[in-house]
Scaffold this motif. Structure first.
Motif: not given
Length: 215
Positions: A130-147
């Motif tokens: 899966a892939v999508g947006p991520n929000l954290s203290l470092s700001g907005a980013a892309l997250v890529i997941g496998f499982g």
């Protein structure tokens, strides 16, 4: 060295916390207002808790955690919940829509929320991506997941790996310098702006959880 102010960090924490509460409540209402399956198992609710840890590589986020919170560690635990809808395609592949809310750093006495929205697919073998947006203290980013999801009776045990790639960004810093001008025989105060390029740092997260799968 550039450092985010405590005030700016607290603003980010407040906004992330508000988003954390809003999204979890919204997903929870959807989750509990519907059965685990609908339309003849066409859509399945596979939501459940998650626990794991994140390893950070050196970058802006580790600098912020060190400078503002005194955290000199690249390892933080994660506790959270994954809201997941599986949209059945056929016996070989299913679509995934996921909302993931985590709280990290509790072992260090910190509250570090993060939010992710992911879209992907799960295959008959149990493997998924899966892939999508991520929000954290470092700001907005892309997250890529496998499982991979392991089935144990009516229980699913998902084991997931997520990667938030480091990105290169720029910021403008105000620089104030004082130097001695020999021709004028006096000290000169110079104020100007400099553009700095920095890297956010990679984040690698491994989690395990469980959810109920109806038959």
């Amino acid at each position: 060295m550039y450092s985010l102010t405590k005030h700016f960090i607290m603003r980010k924490l407040v906004l992330l916390t508000m988003g954390f509460v809003f999204i979890t409540q919204g997903f929870a209402q959807i989750q509990y207002s519907n059965n685990n399956t609908t339309s003849g198992n066409f859509i399945q609710n596979l939501s459940g808790p998650r626990v794991g840890f994140t390893i950070l590589t050196d970058g802006e986020l580790t600098e912020v955690l060190s400078d503002e919170f005194g955290l000199n560690s690249n390892f933080i635990t994660q506790f959270g919940y994954q809201f997941e809808k599986q949209i059945m395609g056929d016996d070989n592949v299913a679509g995934l829509v996921e909302g993931i809310a985590f709280i990290g750093g509790l072992e260090h006495g910190l509250f570090l929320p993060s939010l992710s929205g992911m879209f992907g697919a799960r295959f008959a073998s149990g493997y998924e991506f899966a892939v999508g947006p991520n929000l954290s203290l470092s700001g907005a980013a892309l997250v890529i997941g496998f499982g991979k999801t392991i089935e144990a009776g009516n229980l699913n045990i998902p084991i997931s790996f997520a990667w938030v790639p480091s990105t290169s960004r720029q910021r403008t810093n105000s620089v104030n310098e004082e130097y001695y001008d020999e021709e004028l025989d006096m000290w000169i105060w110079d104020s100007h702006e400099e553009v700095e390029t920095f890297h956010t740092g990679n984040r690698f997260t491994i989690t395990i959880g469980f959810n109920y799968r109806s038959r």
